[in-house]
Design a protein around this motif. Structure first.
Motif, PDB file in Angstrom:
ATOM      1  N   PHE A 170      33.710  39.473  22.910  1.00 29.83           N
ATOM      2  CA  PHE A 170      35.027  40.053  23.226  1.00 29.83           C
ATOM      3  C   PHE A 170      35.369  40.312  24.539  1.00 29.83           C
ATOM      4  CE2 PHE A 170      38.061  43.540  23.593  1.00 29.83           C
ATOM      5  CZ  PHE A 170      39.067  43.193  22.466  1.00 29.83           C
ATOM      6  N   PRO A 171      36.642  39.892  25.001  1.00 31.32           N
ATOM      7  CA  PRO A 171      37.757  39.696  24.193  1.00 31.32           C
ATOM      8  C   PRO A 171      38.110  38.059  24.080  1.00 31.32           C
ATOM      9  CG  PRO A 171      38.290  39.926  26.725  1.00 31.32           C
ATOM     10  CD  PRO A 171      36.868  39.928  26.589  1.00 31.32           C
ATOM     11  N   GLU A 172      37.028  37.190  24.340  1.00 26.37           N
ATOM     12  CA  GLU A 172      37.496  35.832  24.259  1.00 26.37           C
ATOM     13  C   GLU A 172      37.313  35.315  22.623  1.00 26.37           C
ATOM     14  OE1 GLU A 172      35.453  33.592  28.147  1.00 26.37           O
ATOM     15  OE2 GLU A 172      34.008  34.546  26.779  1.00 26.37           O
ATOM     16  N   THR A 173      36.580  36.118  21.966  1.00 29.70           N
ATOM     17  CA  THR A 173      36.688  35.913  20.487  1.00 29.70           C
ATOM     18  C   THR A 173      38.020  36.431  19.886  1.00 29.70           C
ATOM     19  OG1 THR A 173      35.701  38.020  20.224  1.00 29.70           O
ATOM     20  CG2 THR A 173      34.214  36.077  20.073  1.00 29.70           C
ATOM     21  N   ALA A 174      38.728  37.045  20.600  1.00 28.22           N
ATOM     22  CA  ALA A 174      40.061  37.593  20.027  1.00 28.22           C
ATOM     23  C   ALA A 174      41.153  36.750  20.775  1.00 28.22           C
ATOM     24  CB  ALA A 174      40.302  39.182  20.549  1.00 28.22           C
ATOM     25  N   GLY A 175      40.618  35.700  21.283  1.00 32.30           N
ATOM     26  CA  GLY A 175      41.774  34.818  22.229  1.00 32.30           C
ATOM     27  C   GLY A 175      42.255  35.139  23.562  1.00 32.30           C
ATOM     28  N   LEU A 176      41.730  36.060  24.115  1.00 31.15           N
ATOM     29  CA  LEU A 176      41.954  36.546  25.328  1.00 31.15           C
ATOM     30  C   LEU A 176      40.871  36.159  26.341  1.00 31.15           C
ATOM     31  CD1 LEU A 176      42.931  40.255  24.403  1.00 31.15           C
ATOM     32  CD2 LEU A 176      44.482  38.461  24.551  1.00 31.15           C
ATOM     33  N   GLU A 177      41.227  36.235  27.676  1.00 37.69           N
ATOM     34  CA  GLU A 177      40.353  35.643  28.579  1.00 37.69           C
ATOM     35  C   GLU A 177      39.676  36.732  29.508  1.00 37.69           C
ATOM     36  OE1 GLU A 177      41.962  32.869  31.188  1.00 37.69           O
ATOM     37  OE2 GLU A 177      42.045  31.217  29.845  1.00 37.69           O
ATOM     38  N   VAL A 178      38.477  36.682  29.699  1.00 37.58           N
ATOM     39  CA  VAL A 178      37.834  37.659  30.681  1.00 37.58           C
ATOM     40  C   VAL A 178      38.441  37.285  32.036  1.00 37.58           C
ATOM     41  CG1 VAL A 178      35.756  38.321  31.766  1.00 37.58           C
ATOM     42  CG2 VAL A 178      35.588  37.839  29.418  1.00 37.58           C
ATOM     43  N   GLY A 179      38.655  38.456  32.991  1.00 37.62           N
ATOM     44  CA  GLY A 179      39.392  38.252  34.335  1.00 37.62           C
ATOM     45  C   GLY A 179      40.809  38.066  34.301  1.00 37.62           C
ATOM     46  N   SER A 180      41.330  38.088  33.216  1.00 38.34           N
ATOM     47  CA  SER A 180      42.930  37.897  33.361  1.00 38.34           C
ATOM     48  C   SER A 180      43.674  38.896  34.014  1.00 38.34           C
ATOM     49  CB  SER A 180      43.570  37.974  31.828  1.00 38.34           C
ATOM     50  OG  SER A 180      42.960  39.415  31.226  1.00 38.34           O
ATOM     51  N   SER A 181      42.803  40.331  34.221  1.00 39.08           N
ATOM     52  CA  SER A 181      43.295  41.370  34.951  1.00 39.08           C
ATOM     53  C   SER A 181      42.892  41.520  36.357  1.00 39.08           C
ATOM     54  CB  SER A 181      43.566  42.781  34.199  1.00 39.08           C
ATOM     55  OG  SER A 181      41.865  43.158  33.810  1.00 39.08           O
ATOM     56  N   THR A 182      41.556  41.146  36.491  1.00 48.10           N
ATOM     57  CA  THR A 182      40.768  41.231  37.678  1.00 48.10           C
ATOM     58  C   THR A 182      40.639  40.036  38.472  1.00 48.10           C
ATOM     59  OG1 THR A 182      38.744  40.982  36.647  1.00 48.10           O
ATOM     60  CG2 THR A 182      39.270  43.161  36.620  1.00 48.10           C
ATOM     61  N   GLY A 183      40.504  38.913  37.976  1.00 47.02           N
ATOM     62  CA  GLY A 183      40.314  37.641  38.450  1.00 47.02           C
ATOM     63  C   GLY A 183      38.768  37.414  38.659  1.00 47.02           C
ATOM     64  N   LYS A 184      37.887  38.251  38.114  1.00 47.77           N
ATOM     65  CA  LYS A 184      36.755  37.855  38.096  1.00 47.77           C
ATOM     66  C   LYS A 184      36.131  37.553  36.679  1.00 47.77           C
ATOM     67  CE  LYS A 184      35.874  42.024  41.190  1.00 47.77           C
ATOM     68  NZ  LYS A 184      35.274  41.336  42.226  1.00 47.77           N
ATOM     69  N   LEU A 185      35.232  36.427  36.938  1.00 48.66           N
ATOM     70  CA  LEU A 185      34.670  35.980  35.913  1.00 48.66           C
ATOM     71  C   LEU A 185      33.387  36.886  35.361  1.00 48.66           C
ATOM     72  CD1 LEU A 185      34.877  31.878  36.693  1.00 48.66           C
ATOM     73  CD2 LEU A 185      36.230  33.563  35.267  1.00 48.66           C
ATOM     74  N   VAL A 186      32.867  37.454  36.112  1.00 51.60           N
ATOM     75  CA  VAL A 186      31.562  38.502  35.682  1.00 51.60           C
ATOM     76  C   VAL A 186      32.249  39.873  35.934  1.00 51.60           C
ATOM     77  CG1 VAL A 186      29.256  39.069  36.008  1.00 51.60           C
ATOM     78  CG2 VAL A 186      29.857  36.955  36.225  1.00 51.60           C
ATOM     79  N   SER A 187      32.503  40.631  34.996  1.00 51.92           N
ATOM     80  CA  SER A 187      33.029  41.934  34.959  1.00 51.92           C
ATOM     81  C   SER A 187      32.299  42.811  34.037  1.00 51.92           C
ATOM     82  CB  SER A 187      34.355  41.820  34.895  1.00 51.92           C
ATOM     83  OG  SER A 187      35.104  42.901  35.156  1.00 51.92           O
ATOM     84  N   THR A 188      33.265  44.184  33.791  1.00 52.81           N
ATOM     85  CA  THR A 188      32.802  45.104  32.776  1.00 52.81           C
ATOM     86  C   THR A 188      33.900  45.485  32.217  1.00 52.81           C
ATOM     87  OG1 THR A 188      33.063  46.922  34.194  1.00 52.81           O
ATOM     88  CG2 THR A 188      30.793  45.894  34.407  1.00 52.81           C
ATOM     89  N   ARG A 189      33.760  46.289  30.994  1.00 54.44           N
ATOM     90  CA  ARG A 189      35.061  46.609  30.209  1.00 54.44           C
ATOM     91  C   ARG A 189      35.660  47.797  31.219  1.00 54.44           C
ATOM     92  NH1 ARG A 189      36.629  50.412  26.525  1.00 54.44           N
ATOM     93  NH2 ARG A 189      34.316  51.441  26.173  1.00 54.44           N
ATOM     94  N   ALA A 190      35.081  48.508  32.013  1.00 55.63           N
ATOM     95  CA  ALA A 190      35.790  49.343  32.718  1.00 55.63           C
ATOM     96  C   ALA A 190      36.589  48.959  33.812  1.00 55.63           C
ATOM     97  CB  ALA A 190      34.642  50.296  33.274  1.00 55.63           C
TER      98      ALA A 190
END
Length: 507
Positions: free
Chosen positions: A448-468
């Motif tokens: 998640f959130p990729e399994t829900a069709g969303l991308e990680v980093g869409s708001s931060t621009g980071k490909l490695v991040s945290t939910r916070a």
């Protein structure tokens, strides 16, 4: 060298390896062999230092007279012991008058000086082999074959190997299984059958051993002898994950029954365990022997995720890629590196993060002919390492180097237990061979959130991040602590090798 057909030789030609007159006699004899297949020659080519004792023994054995103790050769006689004479007499009596070989070049022809130079190299190599054993490349190949046959080597398996074009250069991503997480193992035993030999000058400061789970054929680990102990196997070794040949050992099938106990190189806890001149000199001796790229990762902080062997200097012989024998490159970024060397570049456009790259900085006044000697190359690589540390500091880093260039990537590991500490364990920095275009990474299941069709980093621009970070949860809120430990890594990072390599690069 002595012909394998000695018993059928018609003539024996003896001389000093560095003598153009011997080279001319050898050249003429081969003309006869080509024209007359039933005539054979035995060549006794001697090192200049061994010539006098050899030729005096010939004089005594065959009762040849008329030569003083300083006779320089060459000398020719028949297999039956009949004297022909010196080189000039051989050419006249045998080549010209008996076999009709005409138009031989004169003794002053540069061809014979070149042949003599090659002959001298040959006997020097033979003498070195006799005194010191086979060349390192031969020992490495023989050890690799034996280890493979004994089941001591199990090449690292990869689910997929991808090639990606980045800044005009082809970079490979090798995707392995999931990472093992933090490790507390501080030493490991490997079968003594993996040992190739000692390297590092006359004293042999390091043991070169084959890696039991290699990334490339004849992948080597260079182990400081001061750290390594030879020990017998024991029943407790059955839990040793690095012993690829453990079932064989347990069944009593080990050729040696003994192991090398290898501790970690404690770079984070012991300042003296930083790489030194002896390490670079040993690496250069190996690189001169087998070719390849040397690598090392030193970590001052961050949770330890590596097995003990991975804390030591390594050499991956060429070729280091997955493109097969038809590929002319020795490693993926070779053309890019050659261009950078030619242009005097200090950074590589393929890496969009802090790093250094440079030709080896030989000290002023170093003669060209000495720049291939291991101790000279080692000094140059050590100087490059010290210069890079002066730029980036004494912290964590990945390095790679060859006999012509040096590259460093400074790393910034997160503190253990920090918000990004879990991300470090799930996606640790790749093996430093990444610096020449092979990025080894763990498999990354979509979450998640990729399994829900969303991308990680869409708001931060980071490909490695945290939910916070992704959800903007403010620090100090009730949810922040738990959310900061929910790691989110974009699966698409496996298609972005530069970003993958740069995740933990120093900002």
């Amino acid at each position: 060298p002595t012909s394998g057909r000695r018993t059928m030789a018609s003539y024996v030609i003896a001389g000093k390896a560095d003598d153009p007159a011997f080279a001319r006699a050898e050249f003429a004899a081969k003309q006869i062999e080509a024209a007359c297949p039933n005539v054979y020659f035995q060549y006794e080519m001697k090192h200049p230092d061994a010539w006098k004792d050899f030729i005096l023994s010939v004089f005594r054995q065959y009762d040849f007279h008329g030569f003083n103790d300083e006779f320089g050769g060459p000398l020719v006689w028949t297999h039956e012991g009949e004297l022909v004479g010196n080189g000039a007499e051989f050419v006249q009596k045998i080549c010209i008058e008996k076999f009709g070989i005409q138009d031989l070049p004169s003794l002053t022809d540069p061809l014979f000086r070149a042949i003599a130079a090659d002959n001298l190299k040959t006997v020097r190599l033979a003498r070195h082999r006799q005194e010191h054993g086979p060349a390192f490349a031969e020992k490495c190949e023989a050890a690799c074959v034996r280890a493979q046959e004994a089941g001591l080597i199990e090449p690292e398996m990869f689910a997929e190997k991808r090639r990606t074009l980045t800044c005009g250069a082809s970079v490979e991503v090798w995707i392995a299984g999931a990472v093992q997480g933090a490790t507390t193992r501080d030493r490991v035993k490997i079968d003594l059958g993996l040992q190739v030999g000692n390297v590092g000058g006359d004293e042999g400061t390091h043991i070169a051993a084959l890696h039991p789970r290699p990334l490339a054929r004849k992948h080597l680990v260079l182990l400081p002898k001061r750290l390594v102990r030879e020990e017998p196997f024991s029943p407790d070794d059955s839990s040793n994950p690095e012993l690829v040949g453990q079932p064989l050992v347990a069944a009593g099938g080990s050729e040696t029954g003994r192991a090398l106990e290898v501790p970690i190189r404690d770079f984070r806890g012991e300042p003296k365990e930083d790489l030194g001149l002896m390490d670079f000199t040993a690496a250069m001796e190996v690189l001169n022997g087998v070719g390849g790229v040397a690598t090392w990762m030193g970590l001052r902080a961050g949770a330890e995720f590596r097995q003990p062997l991975e804390t030591h200097l390594q050499v991956l012989p060429y070729p280091v890629h997955s493109q097969g024998e038809d590929c002319p490159l020795r490693y993926p970024l070779e053309l890019l590196f050659e261009t950078a060397l030619r242009d005097g570049a200090q950074q590589l456009k393929v890496f969009p993060f802090k790093h250094s790259f440079a030709a080896l900085p030989f000290r002023e006044g170093t003669p060209e002919e000495k720049r291939k000697q291991p101790h000279v190359l080692g000094q140059a690589a050590f100087d490059a390492y010290e210069a890079a540390k002066a730029t980036f500091g004494e912290g964590s880093c990945s390095i790679a180097f060859t006999t012509s260039w040096f590259a460093m990537l400074p790393l910034e590991p997160p503190a253990e237990g920090s918000a990004l500490g879990e991300a470090w364990l799930q996606l640790p920095p790749p093996h430093p061979v990444a610096l020449c275009g092979i990025v080894v990474a763990p498999s990354l299941p979509r979450g998640f959130p990729e399994t829900a069709g969303l991308e990680v980093g869409s708001s931060t621009g980071k490909l490695v991040s945290t939910r916070a970070l992704e959800e903007g949860i403010p620090e100090g809120s009730l949810e922040f602590e738990a959310a900061s430990r929910e790691v989110r890594i974009a699966a698409r990072i496996l298609g972005c090798p530069a970003e993958l390599l740069g995740v933990w690069a120093k900002a």
